[in-house]
Design a protein around this motif. Structure first.
Motif, PDB file in Angstrom:
ATOM      1  N   LEU A   1     -11.226  -6.657   7.337  1.00 18.15           N
ATOM      2  CA  LEU A   1     -10.808  -5.518   8.170  1.00 18.15           C
ATOM      3  C   LEU A   1      -9.948  -5.967   9.353  1.00 18.15           C
ATOM      4  O   LEU A   1      -9.589  -5.165  10.212  1.00 18.15           O
ATOM      5  CB  LEU A   1     -12.025  -4.749   8.677  1.00 18.15           C
ATOM      6  CG  LEU A   1     -12.918  -4.115   7.603  1.00 18.15           C
ATOM      7  CD1 LEU A   1     -14.084  -3.383   8.236  1.00 18.15           C
ATOM      8  CD2 LEU A   1     -12.117  -3.143   6.740  1.00 18.15           C
ATOM      9  N   GLY A   2      -9.625  -7.251   9.404  1.00 21.64           N
ATOM     10  CA  GLY A   2      -8.872  -7.771  10.548  1.00 21.64           C
ATOM     11  C   GLY A   2      -7.378  -7.779  10.283  1.00 21.64           C
ATOM     12  O   GLY A   2      -6.918  -7.486   9.175  1.00 21.64           O
ATOM     13  N   PRO A   3      -6.591  -8.113  11.294  1.00 15.65           N
ATOM     14  CA  PRO A   3      -5.140  -8.175  11.124  1.00 15.65           C
ATOM     15  C   PRO A   3      -4.719  -9.413  10.323  1.00 15.65           C
ATOM     16  O   PRO A   3      -5.434 -10.410  10.306  1.00 15.65           O
ATOM     17  CB  PRO A   3      -4.612  -8.248  12.554  1.00 15.65           C
ATOM     18  CG  PRO A   3      -5.742  -8.741  13.375  1.00 15.65           C
ATOM     19  CD  PRO A   3      -7.022  -8.416  12.671  1.00 15.65           C
ATOM     20  N   ASP A   4      -3.565  -9.333   9.688  1.00 16.30           N
ATOM     21  CA  ASP A   4      -2.998 -10.464   8.941  1.00 16.30           C
ATOM     22  C   ASP A   4      -2.081 -11.210   9.906  1.00 16.30           C
ATOM     23  O   ASP A   4      -1.034 -10.687  10.304  1.00 16.30           O
ATOM     24  CB  ASP A   4      -2.215  -9.908   7.736  1.00 16.30           C
ATOM     25  CG  ASP A   4      -1.362 -10.965   7.050  1.00 16.30           C
ATOM     26  OD1 ASP A   4      -1.340 -12.123   7.515  1.00 16.30           O
ATOM     27  OD2 ASP A   4      -0.721 -10.617   6.046  1.00 16.30           O
ATOM     28  N   PRO A   5      -2.464 -12.424  10.331  1.00 10.54           N
ATOM     29  CA  PRO A   5      -1.701 -13.111  11.388  1.00 10.54           C
ATOM     30  C   PRO A   5      -0.228 -13.326  11.041  1.00 10.54           C
ATOM     31  O   PRO A   5       0.619 -13.342  11.925  1.00 10.54           O
ATOM     32  CB  PRO A   5      -2.426 -14.453  11.547  1.00 10.54           C
ATOM     33  CG  PRO A   5      -3.430 -14.542  10.462  1.00 10.54           C
ATOM     34  CD  PRO A   5      -3.619 -13.193   9.852  1.00 10.54           C
ATOM     35  N   VAL A   6       0.081 -13.496   9.748  1.00 14.77           N
ATOM     36  CA  VAL A   6       1.480 -13.722   9.371  1.00 14.77           C
ATOM     37  C   VAL A   6       2.300 -12.457   9.632  1.00 14.77           C
ATOM     38  O   VAL A   6       3.411 -12.511  10.179  1.00 14.77           O
ATOM     39  CB  VAL A   6       1.581 -14.147   7.891  1.00 14.77           C
ATOM     40  CG1 VAL A   6       3.033 -14.194   7.448  1.00 14.77           C
ATOM     41  CG2 VAL A   6       0.916 -15.499   7.683  1.00 14.77           C
ATOM     42  N   MET A   7       1.750 -11.313   9.276  1.00 18.46           N
ATOM     43  CA  MET A   7       2.502 -10.073   9.500  1.00 18.46           C
ATOM     44  C   MET A   7       2.545  -9.725  10.981  1.00 18.46           C
ATOM     45  O   MET A   7       3.542  -9.171  11.462  1.00 18.46           O
ATOM     46  CB  MET A   7       1.890  -8.919   8.684  1.00 18.46           C
ATOM     47  CG  MET A   7       2.005  -9.133   7.193  1.00 18.46           C
ATOM     48  SD  MET A   7       3.638  -9.691   6.652  1.00 18.46           S
ATOM     49  CE  MET A   7       4.588  -8.191   6.831  1.00 18.46           C
ATOM     50  N   CYS A   8       1.487 -10.057  11.725  1.00 20.19           N
ATOM     51  CA  CYS A   8       1.542  -9.841  13.176  1.00 20.19           C
ATOM     52  C   CYS A   8       2.695 -10.658  13.764  1.00 20.19           C
ATOM     53  O   CYS A   8       3.459 -10.159  14.602  1.00 20.19           O
ATOM     54  CB  CYS A   8       0.229 -10.257  13.832  1.00 20.19           C
ATOM     55  SG  CYS A   8      -1.149  -9.201  13.389  1.00 20.19           S
ATOM     56  N   ALA A   9       2.829 -11.909  13.297  1.00 20.88           N
ATOM     57  CA  ALA A   9       3.938 -12.746  13.799  1.00 20.88           C
ATOM     58  C   ALA A   9       5.277 -12.133  13.389  1.00 20.88           C
ATOM     59  O   ALA A   9       6.228 -12.124  14.171  1.00 20.88           O
ATOM     60  CB  ALA A   9       3.802 -14.163  13.249  1.00 20.88           C
ATOM     61  N   ALA A  10       5.350 -11.598  12.183  1.00 17.99           N
ATOM     62  CA  ALA A  10       6.614 -11.005  11.714  1.00 17.99           C
ATOM     63  C   ALA A  10       7.014  -9.806  12.562  1.00 17.99           C
ATOM     64  O   ALA A  10       8.193  -9.571  12.803  1.00 17.99           O
ATOM     65  CB  ALA A  10       6.477 -10.600  10.245  1.00 17.99           C
TER      66      ALA A  10
ATOM     67  N   GLY B   1       0.837  -1.193   0.000  1.00 19.50           N
ATOM     68  CA  GLY B   1       0.000   0.000   0.000  1.00 19.50           C
ATOM     69  C   GLY B   1       0.867   1.236   0.000  1.00 19.50           C
ATOM     70  O   GLY B   1       1.591   1.497  -0.941  1.00 19.50           O
ATOM     71  N   GLY B   2       0.842   1.946   1.099  1.00 17.40           N
ATOM     72  CA  GLY B   2       1.647   3.169   1.201  1.00 17.40           C
ATOM     73  C   GLY B   2       0.743   4.360   1.399  1.00 17.40           C
ATOM     74  O   GLY B   2      -0.450   4.330   1.041  1.00 17.40           O
ATOM     75  N   GLY B   3       1.323   5.410   2.012  1.00 17.61           N
ATOM     76  CA  GLY B   3       0.552   6.628   2.257  1.00 17.61           C
ATOM     77  C   GLY B   3      -0.681   6.363   3.104  1.00 17.61           C
ATOM     78  O   GLY B   3      -1.730   6.988   2.891  1.00 17.61           O
ATOM     79  N   GLY B   4      -0.580   5.418   4.046  1.00 17.45           N
ATOM     80  CA  GLY B   4      -1.706   5.167   4.936  1.00 17.45           C
ATOM     81  C   GLY B   4      -2.770   4.254   4.331  1.00 17.45           C
ATOM     82  O   GLY B   4      -3.837   4.077   4.913  1.00 17.45           O
ATOM     83  N   MET B   5      -2.496   3.664   3.166  1.00 21.44           N
ATOM     84  CA  MET B   5      -3.484   2.793   2.525  1.00 21.44           C
ATOM     85  C   MET B   5      -3.036   1.336   2.616  1.00 21.44           C
ATOM     86  O   MET B   5      -1.846   1.038   2.651  1.00 21.44           O
ATOM     87  CB  MET B   5      -3.670   3.180   1.048  1.00 21.44           C
ATOM     88  CG  MET B   5      -4.038   4.632   0.822  1.00 21.44           C
ATOM     89  SD  MET B   5      -5.544   5.136   1.694  1.00 21.44           S
ATOM     90  CE  MET B   5      -6.793   4.238   0.790  1.00 21.44           C
TER      91      MET B   5
ATOM     92  N   MET C   1       2.565   1.446  10.276  1.00 23.55           N
ATOM     93  CA  MET C   1       3.166   2.223   9.192  1.00 23.55           C
ATOM     94  C   MET C   1       4.156   1.390   8.376  1.00 23.55           C
ATOM     95  O   MET C   1       4.248   1.517   7.167  1.00 23.55           O
ATOM     96  CB  MET C   1       3.870   3.485   9.733  1.00 23.55           C
ATOM     97  CG  MET C   1       2.912   4.569  10.196  1.00 23.55           C
ATOM     98  SD  MET C   1       1.443   4.743   9.155  1.00 23.55           S
ATOM     99  CE  MET C   1       2.129   5.561   7.748  1.00 23.55           C
ATOM    100  N   ASP C   2       4.886   0.501   9.070  1.00 25.46           N
ATOM    101  CA  ASP C   2       5.826  -0.368   8.349  1.00 25.46           C
ATOM    102  C   ASP C   2       5.100  -1.535   7.702  1.00 25.46           C
ATOM    103  O   ASP C   2       5.383  -1.911   6.565  1.00 25.46           O
ATOM    104  CB  ASP C   2       6.882  -0.942   9.313  1.00 25.46           C
ATOM    105  CG  ASP C   2       7.832   0.139   9.780  1.00 25.46           C
ATOM    106  OD1 ASP C   2       8.037   1.097   9.022  1.00 25.46           O
ATOM    107  OD2 ASP C   2       8.342   0.027  10.909  1.00 25.46           O
ATOM    108  N   CYS C   3       4.164  -2.112   8.428  1.00 22.17           N
ATOM    109  CA  CYS C   3       3.508  -3.336   7.961  1.00 22.17           C
ATOM    110  C   CYS C   3       2.475  -3.040   6.883  1.00 22.17           C
ATOM    111  O   CYS C   3       2.337  -3.791   5.925  1.00 22.17           O
ATOM    112  CB  CYS C   3       2.839  -4.028   9.149  1.00 22.17           C
ATOM    113  SG  CYS C   3       1.725  -5.334   8.668  1.00 22.17           S
ATOM    114  N   GLY C   4       1.753  -1.961   7.036  1.00 21.10           N
ATOM    115  CA  GLY C   4       0.717  -1.618   6.055  1.00 21.10           C
ATOM    116  C   GLY C   4      -0.502  -2.519   6.128  1.00 21.10           C
ATOM    117  O   GLY C   4      -1.322  -2.534   5.215  1.00 21.10           O
TER     118      GLY C   4
END
Ligand code: SF4
Ligand code: SF4
Length: 388
Positions: free
Chosen positions: A370-379, A294-298, A356-359
């Motif tokens: 609209l939920g979190p991505d569990p793989v990126m949460c683990a990362a 994404g980027g820019g808050g998207m 901001m880093d994960c997007g």
């Protein structure tokens, strides 16, 4: 002839783009140079009909462009047209064309499910490429299935020859012999490598590993950029150290590593699934750019669309069941129907310190859009419930 008396024009590998900001795009290096208004106006005059002096570019900027090969000089006029139209907002920068659903493999994790004799017609591909270029597109990715299985591949390859966007072929490598590479009109080839031999062949079948590695070597030898795509699965988790060495030794400019979503054929092979922690640990080996972001808050997919072999246009290959429209309606029309998602709208992510880093990671993999991505949460070491 001094530089300032030479007739100046943009090098063939670069073009101007009016995206959210004005840019000069170098499709060989896949690099965007943001321009201020003066630089844009100056470069618009670099069409081979004026000398460098007449074009009136800032001398320091002109010297930089010449040194980087972004501008070229000639002793005599060599006019070129300037095609510079407006882009939609957000801009459509990356287009995946699944030109065929035919395939010469039957990978256990393929998100498309069974291969099918369904192809995008050549005339439709030509129209899509024209419209993508006119919309300011940067990179087209020809995928499938196996794109080289399209019955009219030679005609499609001919369409790519003069296309002023970066042309990327996504292939399993089986058909990428020296002869095919000699005539291939692509800047980059991405080869799928899903592990060392046991891991790769667990998904893709016996004998496929050696052919994929040979294809990767042949791509490099042909002078094109090479990228590698890898799917994390239960059969390759122990191979990432060695695979890392192999990918780097092949000279790949980019290594994209993805964690599977339980769709397509993978739904029938759940034993291949990995935990978010296992996926995140393997994905830490990835390097190079990405076009899903994404980027820019998207949230993800901000600048990406996919056209499937049956003509459906979707925000990415995972959303073909909920398409934006059909190719015959036109890319711009379909793209305008897309509703970009802001990270602030994502329930699990809006208050996350890593947002901001994960997007917000991959919206499809998140399951709940609209939920979190569990793989990126683990990362990022985030406990998803903390952020809800
Ligand atoms: S949903 Fe996942 S696959 Fe689709 S654009 Fe987003 S990150 Fe990429
Ligand atoms: S780490 Fe998890 S909660 Fe945080 S932004 Fe990424 S996906 Fe959302």
């Amino acid at each position: 002839m001094s530089d300032r008396q030479g007739y100046v024009r943009l090098a063939r590998r670069v073009s101007l783009r009016l995206l959210e900001e004005p840019y000069l795009y170098d499709r060989w290096g896949d690099e965007l140079y943001e321009l201020n208004q003066d630089a844009l106006e100056g470069l618009k005059r670099c069409r081979g009909h004026l000398t460098l002096e007449q074009a009136g570019l800032d001398p320091e900027f002109a010297a930089y462009c010449l040194e980087e090969g972004l501008l070229e000089l000639s002793e005599s006029p060599w006019p070129m047209p300037l095609a510079l139209g407006p882009s939609p907002s957000p801009s459509l920068r990356y287009l995946e064309l699944q030109i065929t659903w035919r395939c010469n493999l039957a990978c256990a994790h393929c998100y498309l499910g069974p291969a099918a004799k369904i192809d995008l017609p050549v005339e439709q591909i030509a129209a899509l490429l024209r419209e993508f270029e006119a919309m300011g597109g940067l990179r087209v990715m020809l995928s499938g299935g196996e794109p080289l299985m399209h019955p009219w591949w030679d005609e499609i390859n001919a369409l790519l020859a003069a296309l002023p966007v970066r042309r990327v072929l996504l292939s399993n490598g089986l058909l990428l012999g020296v002869k095919m590479l000699e005539r291939l009109n692509c800047d980059e080839v991405q080869i799928s490598l899903d592990g060392l031999e046991p891991g790769h062949e667990r998904l893709r079948g016996k004998g496929s590993f050696g052919k994929a590695v040979a294809a990767a070597r042949a791509v490099k030898a042909s002078g094109r950029d090479l990228s590698i795509a890898t799917m994390v699965h239960a059969g390759n988790l122990d191979q990432f150290g060695e695979l890392d060495r192999l990918v780097r030794s092949l000279g790949a400019m980019e290594w994209g590593i993805d964690a599977p979503s339980l769709s397509g054929r993978l739904a029938a092979n759940p034993e291949l699934a990995v935990s978010p922690e296992q996926a995140a640990s393997a994905m830490a080996h990835a390097y190079g750019g990405a076009y899903h972001g994404g980027g820019g808050g998207m949230a993800c997919g901000q600048h990406l669309a996919t056209v499937a072999a049956d003509g459906k246009v979707a925000q990415c290959g995972f959303y073909l069941d909920d398409p934006l429209g059909w190719a015959e309606e036109g890319l711009w029309t379909c793209w305008e129907r897309r509703r970009p998602l802001a990270i602030s709208e994502l329930r699990g992510c809006s208050k996350c310190e890593a947002a901001m880093d994960c997007g917000g990671g991959c919206r499809f993999r998140a399951g709940d859009p609209l939920g979190p991505d569990p793989v990126m949460c683990a990362a990022y070491g985030i406990t998803p419930k903390e952020t809800t």
